[in-house]
Scaffold this motif. Structure first.
Motif, PDB file in Angstrom:
ATOM      1  N   GLU A  40       0.834  -1.206   0.000  1.00 59.82           N
ATOM      2  CA  GLU A  40       0.000   0.000   0.000  1.00 59.82           C
ATOM      3  C   GLU A  40       0.873   1.261   0.000  1.00 59.82           C
ATOM      4  OE1 GLU A  40      -3.233   2.190   2.899  1.00 59.82           O
ATOM      5  OE2 GLU A  40      -3.100   0.000   2.939  1.00 59.82           O
ATOM      6  N   LEU A  41       1.928   1.266   0.809  1.00 61.46           N
ATOM      7  CA  LEU A  41       2.850   2.405   0.830  1.00 61.46           C
ATOM      8  C   LEU A  41       3.507   2.581  -0.526  1.00 61.46           C
ATOM      9  CD1 LEU A  41       4.454   4.654   2.241  1.00 61.46           C
ATOM     10  CD2 LEU A  41       6.041   2.888   3.043  1.00 61.46           C
ATOM     11  N   LEU A  42       3.923   1.493  -1.135  1.00 65.15           N
ATOM     12  CA  LEU A  42       4.547   1.569  -2.447  1.00 65.15           C
ATOM     13  C   LEU A  42       3.577   2.114  -3.495  1.00 65.15           C
ATOM     14  CD1 LEU A  42       7.133   0.971  -4.004  1.00 65.15           C
ATOM     15  CD2 LEU A  42       6.258  -1.324  -4.411  1.00 65.15           C
ATOM     16  N   ASP A  43       2.319   1.709  -3.426  1.00 70.22           N
ATOM     17  CA  ASP A  43       1.305   2.230  -4.349  1.00 70.22           C
ATOM     18  C   ASP A  43       1.165   3.744  -4.228  1.00 70.22           C
ATOM     19  OD1 ASP A  43       0.727  -0.244  -5.417  1.00 70.22           O
ATOM     20  OD2 ASP A  43      -1.043  -0.571  -4.161  1.00 70.22           O
ATOM     21  N   VAL A  44       1.145   4.235  -3.000  1.00 70.51           N
ATOM     22  CA  VAL A  44       1.028   5.686  -2.787  1.00 70.51           C
ATOM     23  C   VAL A  44       2.268   6.389  -3.322  1.00 70.51           C
ATOM     24  CG1 VAL A  44       0.864   7.499  -1.044  1.00 70.51           C
ATOM     25  CG2 VAL A  44      -0.494   5.418  -0.804  1.00 70.51           C
ATOM     26  N   GLN A  45       3.442   5.837  -3.047  1.00 74.28           N
ATOM     27  CA  GLN A  45       4.673   6.457  -3.520  1.00 74.28           C
ATOM     28  C   GLN A  45       4.738   6.475  -5.044  1.00 74.28           C
ATOM     29  OE1 GLN A  45       7.433   3.979  -1.363  1.00 74.28           O
ATOM     30  NE2 GLN A  45       7.696   5.499   0.264  1.00 74.28           N
ATOM     31  N   ILE A  46       4.309   5.408  -5.684  1.00 72.01           N
ATOM     32  CA  ILE A  46       4.306   5.362  -7.147  1.00 72.01           C
ATOM     33  C   ILE A  46       3.334   6.383  -7.712  1.00 72.01           C
ATOM     34  CG2 ILE A  46       3.621   3.943  -9.130  1.00 72.01           C
ATOM     35  CD1 ILE A  46       4.817   1.542  -7.607  1.00 72.01           C
ATOM     36  N   SER A  47       2.185   6.549  -7.075  1.00 69.05           N
ATOM     37  CA  SER A  47       1.199   7.511  -7.582  1.00 69.05           C
ATOM     38  C   SER A  47       1.706   8.944  -7.483  1.00 69.05           C
ATOM     39  CB  SER A  47      -0.124   7.365  -6.839  1.00 69.05           C
ATOM     40  OG  SER A  47      -0.002   7.820  -5.508  1.00 69.05           O
ATOM     41  N   LEU A  48       2.676   9.189  -6.614  1.00 67.81           N
ATOM     42  CA  LEU A  48       3.194  10.544  -6.437  1.00 67.81           C
ATOM     43  C   LEU A  48       4.476  10.819  -7.228  1.00 67.81           C
ATOM     44  CD1 LEU A  48       2.626  10.926  -2.595  1.00 67.81           C
ATOM     45  CD2 LEU A  48       1.277  11.876  -4.465  1.00 67.81           C
ATOM     46  N   ARG A  62       1.318   9.671   4.649  1.00 67.38           N
ATOM     47  CA  ARG A  62       1.581   9.590   6.091  1.00 67.38           C
ATOM     48  C   ARG A  62       0.822   8.414   6.712  1.00 67.38           C
ATOM     49  NH1 ARG A  62       1.146  15.111   7.888  1.00 67.38           N
ATOM     50  NH2 ARG A  62      -0.950  14.804   7.156  1.00 67.38           N
ATOM     51  N   ARG A  63      -0.431   8.209   6.288  1.00 65.85           N
ATOM     52  CA  ARG A  63      -1.237   7.098   6.802  1.00 65.85           C
ATOM     53  C   ARG A  63      -0.621   5.757   6.413  1.00 65.85           C
ATOM     54  NH1 ARG A  63      -5.867   7.392   3.876  1.00 65.85           N
ATOM     55  NH2 ARG A  63      -6.247   9.432   4.772  1.00 65.85           N
ATOM     56  N   ALA A  64      -0.134   5.646   5.173  1.00 67.34           N
ATOM     57  CA  ALA A  64       0.483   4.397   4.717  1.00 67.34           C
ATOM     58  C   ALA A  64       1.778   4.122   5.483  1.00 67.34           C
ATOM     59  CB  ALA A  64       0.751   4.469   3.212  1.00 67.34           C
ATOM     60  N   ARG A  65       2.562   5.167   5.753  1.00 66.34           N
ATOM     61  CA  ARG A  65       3.793   4.986   6.534  1.00 66.34           C
ATOM     62  C   ARG A  65       3.475   4.535   7.953  1.00 66.34           C
ATOM     63  NH1 ARG A  65       6.830  10.410   4.468  1.00 66.34           N
ATOM     64  NH2 ARG A  65       7.740   9.514   2.573  1.00 66.34           N
ATOM     65  N   ARG A  66       2.458   5.140   8.549  1.00 69.30           N
ATOM     66  CA  ARG A  66       2.076   4.740   9.908  1.00 69.30           C
ATOM     67  C   ARG A  66       1.576   3.304   9.944  1.00 69.30           C
ATOM     68  NH1 ARG A  66      -0.539  10.092  10.732  1.00 69.30           N
ATOM     69  NH2 ARG A  66      -2.441   9.005  10.160  1.00 69.30           N
ATOM     70  N   LYS A  67       0.873   2.892   8.895  1.00 74.48           N
ATOM     71  CA  LYS A  67       0.375   1.520   8.823  1.00 74.48           C
ATOM     72  C   LYS A  67       1.533   0.519   8.748  1.00 74.48           C
ATOM     73  CE  LYS A  67      -3.129  -1.133   6.378  1.00 74.48           C
ATOM     74  NZ  LYS A  67      -4.108  -1.108   5.286  1.00 74.48           N
ATOM     75  N   VAL A  68       2.581   0.854   7.984  1.00 72.36           N
ATOM     76  CA  VAL A  68       3.762  -0.007   7.909  1.00 72.36           C
ATOM     77  C   VAL A  68       4.438  -0.086   9.268  1.00 72.36           C
ATOM     78  CG1 VAL A  68       6.086  -0.212   6.941  1.00 72.36           C
ATOM     79  CG2 VAL A  68       4.163   0.304   5.440  1.00 72.36           C
ATOM     80  N   LEU A  69       4.604   1.056   9.916  1.00 73.57           N
ATOM     81  CA  LEU A  69       5.249   1.051  11.239  1.00 73.57           C
ATOM     82  C   LEU A  69       4.435   0.262  12.253  1.00 73.57           C
ATOM     83  CD1 LEU A  69       6.533   4.729  11.444  1.00 73.57           C
ATOM     84  CD2 LEU A  69       7.874   2.652  11.081  1.00 73.57           C
ATOM     85  N   ALA A  70       3.119   0.388  12.209  1.00 72.26           N
ATOM     86  CA  ALA A  70       2.267  -0.356  13.138  1.00 72.26           C
ATOM     87  C   ALA A  70       2.361  -1.858  12.881  1.00 72.26           C
ATOM     88  CB  ALA A  70       0.821   0.116  13.021  1.00 72.26           C
ATOM     89  N   ALA A  71       2.411  -2.253  11.608  1.00 67.30           N
ATOM     90  CA  ALA A  71       2.528  -3.674  11.282  1.00 67.30           C
ATOM     91  C   ALA A  71       3.876  -4.226  11.722  1.00 67.30           C
ATOM     92  CB  ALA A  71       2.332  -3.888   9.775  1.00 67.30           C
ATOM     93  N   ARG A  72       4.933  -3.437  11.544  1.00 64.39           N
ATOM     94  CA  ARG A  72       6.265  -3.866  12.012  1.00 64.39           C
ATOM     95  C   ARG A  72       6.287  -3.995  13.522  1.00 64.39           C
ATOM     96  NH1 ARG A  72      10.202  -0.065   8.335  1.00 64.39           N
ATOM     97  NH2 ARG A  72       9.867  -1.187   6.387  1.00 64.39           N
TER      98      ARG A  72
END
Length: 87
Positions: A40-48, A62-72
């Motif tokens: 999901e984070l990669l998708d957002v980064q590619i779209s930008l 920011r939401r996608a980054r927080r989601k990655v950190l929470a999953a880690r």
């Protein structure tokens, strides 16, 4: 000159030809929430990549980054199943 090639078919299978073991599938299933968050984070980064980020895009990133950190964090705090992968 005499050819000294193997006369029989190869007995051991090539590692690239085999299916994943149950332990490897368990390890993948264990890490699936993190993998999905990273995708999901990669998708957002590619779209930008080809346009400047709007306020909404910044929030999505920011939401996608927080989601990655929470999953880690969740994976770090869990006890990993003992699978013998890589042993």
């Amino acid at each position: 000159m005499k050819n000294i090639g193997a006369l029989q078919a190869v007995v051991t299978a090539d590692l690239s030809d085999r299916e994943p073991t149950a332990a490897e599938l368990d390890a993948i299933a264990y890490e699936t929430p993190l993998i999905e968050a990273e995708v999901e984070l990669l998708d957002v980064q590619i779209s930008l990549l080809d346009r400047p980020a709007s306020e909404l895009d910044t929030r999505r990133l920011r939401r996608a980054r927080r989601k990655v950190l929470a999953a880690r964090l969740e994976l770090t705090n869990q006890v990993a199943p003992v699978t013998g992968v890589g042993a």
